[in-house]
Motif scaffolding. Structure first.
Motif, PDB file in Angstrom:
ATOM      1  N   ILE A  57       0.841  -1.200   0.000  1.00 41.06           N
ATOM      2  CA  ILE A  57       0.000   0.000   0.000  1.00 41.06           C
ATOM      3  C   ILE A  57       0.879   1.253   0.000  1.00 41.06           C
ATOM      4  O   ILE A  57       0.580   2.234  -0.689  1.00 41.06           O
ATOM      5  N   ALA A  58       1.974   1.210   0.753  1.00 36.45           N
ATOM      6  CA  ALA A  58       2.886   2.357   0.794  1.00 36.45           C
ATOM      7  C   ALA A  58       3.486   2.629  -0.583  1.00 36.45           C
ATOM      8  O   ALA A  58       3.567   3.786  -1.028  1.00 36.45           O
ATOM      9  N   TYR A  59       3.914   1.573  -1.288  1.00 41.95           N
ATOM     10  CA  TYR A  59       4.471   1.746  -2.637  1.00 41.95           C
ATOM     11  C   TYR A  59       3.403   2.261  -3.597  1.00 41.95           C
ATOM     12  O   TYR A  59       3.672   3.123  -4.444  1.00 41.95           O
ATOM     13  N   CYS A  60       2.176   1.763  -3.476  1.00 40.93           N
ATOM     14  CA  CYS A  60       1.077   2.240  -4.318  1.00 40.93           C
ATOM     15  C   CYS A  60       0.807   3.719  -4.051  1.00 40.93           C
ATOM     16  O   CYS A  60       0.562   4.496  -4.983  1.00 40.93           O
ATOM     17  N   PHE A  61       0.873   4.115  -2.769  1.00 41.36           N
ATOM     18  CA  PHE A  61       0.664   5.512  -2.378  1.00 41.36           C
ATOM     19  C   PHE A  61       1.721   6.396  -3.045  1.00 41.36           C
ATOM     20  O   PHE A  61       1.407   7.449  -3.628  1.00 41.36           O
ATOM     21  N   ALA A  62       2.985   5.972  -2.977  1.00 39.23           N
ATOM     22  CA  ALA A  62       4.082   6.770  -3.539  1.00 39.23           C
ATOM     23  C   ALA A  62       4.005   6.858  -5.057  1.00 39.23           C
ATOM     24  O   ALA A  62       4.421   7.856  -5.654  1.00 39.23           O
ATOM     25  N   GLN A  63       3.480   5.825  -5.704  1.00 39.49           N
ATOM     26  CA  GLN A  63       3.324   5.843  -7.161  1.00 39.49           C
ATOM     27  C   GLN A  63       2.151   6.713  -7.601  1.00 39.49           C
ATOM     28  O   GLN A  63       2.149   7.243  -8.718  1.00 39.49           O
ATOM     29  N   SER A  64       1.178   6.882  -6.721  1.00 38.78           N
ATOM     30  CA  SER A  64      -0.045   7.609  -7.078  1.00 38.78           C
ATOM     31  C   SER A  64       0.023   9.092  -6.756  1.00 38.78           C
ATOM     32  O   SER A  64      -0.702   9.893  -7.350  1.00 38.78           O
ATOM     33  N   TYR A  65       0.893   9.465  -5.808  1.00 38.03           N
ATOM     34  CA  TYR A  65       0.978  10.848  -5.367  1.00 38.03           C
ATOM     35  C   TYR A  65       2.437  11.318  -5.381  1.00 38.03           C
ATOM     36  O   TYR A  65       3.356  10.497  -5.359  1.00 38.03           O
ATOM     37  N   PRO A  66       2.669  12.631  -5.391  1.00 41.58           N
ATOM     38  CA  PRO A  66       4.043  13.150  -5.397  1.00 41.58           C
ATOM     39  C   PRO A  66       4.689  13.052  -4.012  1.00 41.58           C
ATOM     40  O   PRO A  66       4.952  14.056  -3.338  1.00 41.58           O
ATOM     41  N   VAL A  67       4.954  11.828  -3.610  1.00 44.51           N
ATOM     42  CA  VAL A  67       5.529  11.534  -2.297  1.00 44.51           C
ATOM     43  C   VAL A  67       6.647  10.515  -2.474  1.00 44.51           C
ATOM     44  O   VAL A  67       6.464   9.517  -3.177  1.00 44.51           O
ATOM     45  N   LYS A  68       7.806  10.745  -1.850  1.00 41.52           N
ATOM     46  CA  LYS A  68       8.911   9.795  -1.931  1.00 41.52           C
ATOM     47  C   LYS A  68       8.623   8.583  -1.047  1.00 41.52           C
ATOM     48  O   LYS A  68       8.193   8.745   0.107  1.00 41.52           O
ATOM     49  N   ILE A  69       8.893   7.398  -1.572  1.00 43.57           N
ATOM     50  CA  ILE A  69       8.657   6.191  -0.792  1.00 43.57           C
ATOM     51  C   ILE A  69       9.503   6.202   0.477  1.00 43.57           C
ATOM     52  O   ILE A  69       9.092   5.707   1.528  1.00 43.57           O
TER      53      ILE A  69
END
Length: 456
Positions: A57-69
């Motif tokens: 979920i964390a990786y999906c979040f970082a791929q979907s929004y401008p946020v560094k993993i």
């Protein structure tokens, strides 16, 4: 899922919520946009979701929004009862020997490396390094001495035994004979080396390498590319030019044309020679620099740059009894000698501490907002006491044992024979003085580690 993994899931849940707040998205919005079932975020925050699913979920979040993993994945505390103790046997198990060329161009043993106590959250990468190459002179051009290429990390070094220290500055090589208690500070990328002067005596160094602010920004520099490094660096050889570069940068960042600013200064009867300040060849008036900072509503040290001295890139300090002092003159607990220190890294410190207290009642509690590394370089066992969540803990640091403490952990030492000694090093990490000052200005400091949305 064990307790360590459950705590890691909770931490990731906190970070996901904080990033959602920054993105101005509620939890239901995030769950809908990522196609997650209702209540999944709450399950992560309480540590009920499996770690593997949380990571996905964390990786999906970082791929979907401008946020560094890397801003989402948070490691759990790796200390045990607020400290890490590495026994000498554990250190010995990490031993590895590396070869370097000798005067005959043959690769022979040069150093033996051993790990010492550290944490994944610590800025330190401390090593025990034994010198395996022996020399019979102090010639910096000795063909048996193999200089390295310099390294990215700063290095604070404490010496045990007869060790020669070699370094090179702008093509000129130097050598200093060093002994137990002597120390040095090595700035990044300056070539250096060490060797033993006596094959019959134990000779090693405690090399405490650590990253500064540039190290903490390295991921962003990698992402921006190699050309970006020079764009961020000021001239290191000409201070007048460097200050002019800094002023131009500040004006550009604040959308200020120099001609407009000159007129604005005149209109407000502010006597600043901006043209001289921006001229790379003219001397800079300290009062004008402070007045400019004040007029632009910036911290008064905004335009301050340290004076760079070639002889300060490498600092060598001899042990001297006259430099020592008692920490508490009534208790007579610790005799402290400052180790080599760099003017460019003022928060980083090293100390040679002789333990004079022979019981815990005659030993002062020590505390620091910095990360702390401790190494027992004597043959004598040393008692250590520290506070873990208001509970007193104790142990014994034997010869060649090492200890790591995170910030703000109170601790004290004593030795039954009053003849123990340790090297103690301190350095800041991400939470440095600049962060402390910013944090102090927040209206609600308890909400920095977010557990709730930004509105009800």
């Amino acid at each position: 899922m064990n307790a360590f993994e459950k705590n890691q899931v909770k931490l990731i849940g906190q970070r996901l919520l904080a990033e959602a707040n920054d993105l101005k998205r509620t939890v239901p919005t995030i769950e809908r946009e990522l196609g997650l079932p209702n209540g999944k975020f709450d399950s992560i925050k309480t540590g009920e979701t499996e770690l593997s699913e949380t990571l996905n979920i964390a990786y999906c979040f970082a791929q979907s929004y401008p946020v560094k993993i890397g801003d989402i994945l948070i490691d759990s505390d790796d200390t045990f009862n607020s400290m890490i103790l590495m026994r000498s046997e554990q250190s010995h198990d990490s031993s590895r020997i590396y070869l370097r060329k000798n005067k005959d161009n043959q690769r022979t043993p040069y150093y033996e490396y051993r790990d010492t106590a550290t944490s994944k959250f610590s800025p330190f990468k401390p090593e025990w390094i034994k010198e395996l190459r022996f020399v019979n002179d102090s010639d910096p051009k000795n063909a048996d001495v193999a200089y390295n290429n310099g390294h990215f990390l700063h290095q604070m070094t404490a010496v045990v035994g007869p060790v020669n220290f070699y370094w090179e500055i702008n093509g000129e090589k130097y050598c200093e004979e060093m002994s137990t208690g002597d120390s040095n500070f090595i700035s990044p990328f300056w070539k250096h080396s060490f060797a033993s002067r006596n094959s019959s005596k134990n000779a090693y160094i405690i090399a405490v390498t650590f990253s500064g602010s540039v190290g903490r920004a390295r991921s962003e520099l990698y992402a921006l590319g190699s050309d970006s490094v020079s764009n961020f660096a000021f001239d290191s050889e000409d201070k007048r030019k460097a200050i002019a570069q800094l002023i131009r940068q500040v004006l550009k960042n604040n959308m200020l044309n120099p001609n407009f600013l000159i007129k604005k200064l005149e209109a407000n009867n502010v006597d600043i020679d901006l043209s001289a300040l921006m001229n790379e060849e003219k001397p800079k008036s300290t009062s004008d620099l402070r007045a400019l900072s004040d007029f632009l509503e910036l911290p008064e040290d905004t335009f301050y740059l340290p004076t760079l001295h070639p002889n300060k890139e490498i600092v060598v300090k001899r042990y001297s009894e006259t430099d020592s002092y008692l920490y508490d003159e009534e208790l007579i607990d610790y005799k402290i000698t400052q180790l080599a220190k760099s003017p460019y890294m003022p928060e980083c410190n090293g100390f040679n501490i002789q333990i004079l207290a022979n019981d815990q009642n005659h030993a002062s509690l020590l505390e620091s907002t910095l990360h702390t590394f401790i190494y027992n370089y004597t043959d004598n066992p040393i008692h250590i006491l520290w506070k873990h969540k208001q509970k007193l803990m104790s142990d014994i640091i034997s010869s060649e044992d090492s200890v790591y403490f995170p910030p703000n952990i109170q601790h004290k030492f004593w030795s039954s024979n009053s003849d123990g000694a340790v090297f103690l090093f301190r350095a800041p990490s991400l939470i440095d003085l600049k962060v402390q000052k910013e944090l102090s200005s927040f209206a609600n400091k308890s909400r920095v580690l977010e557990n709730s949305p930004w509105f009800d």
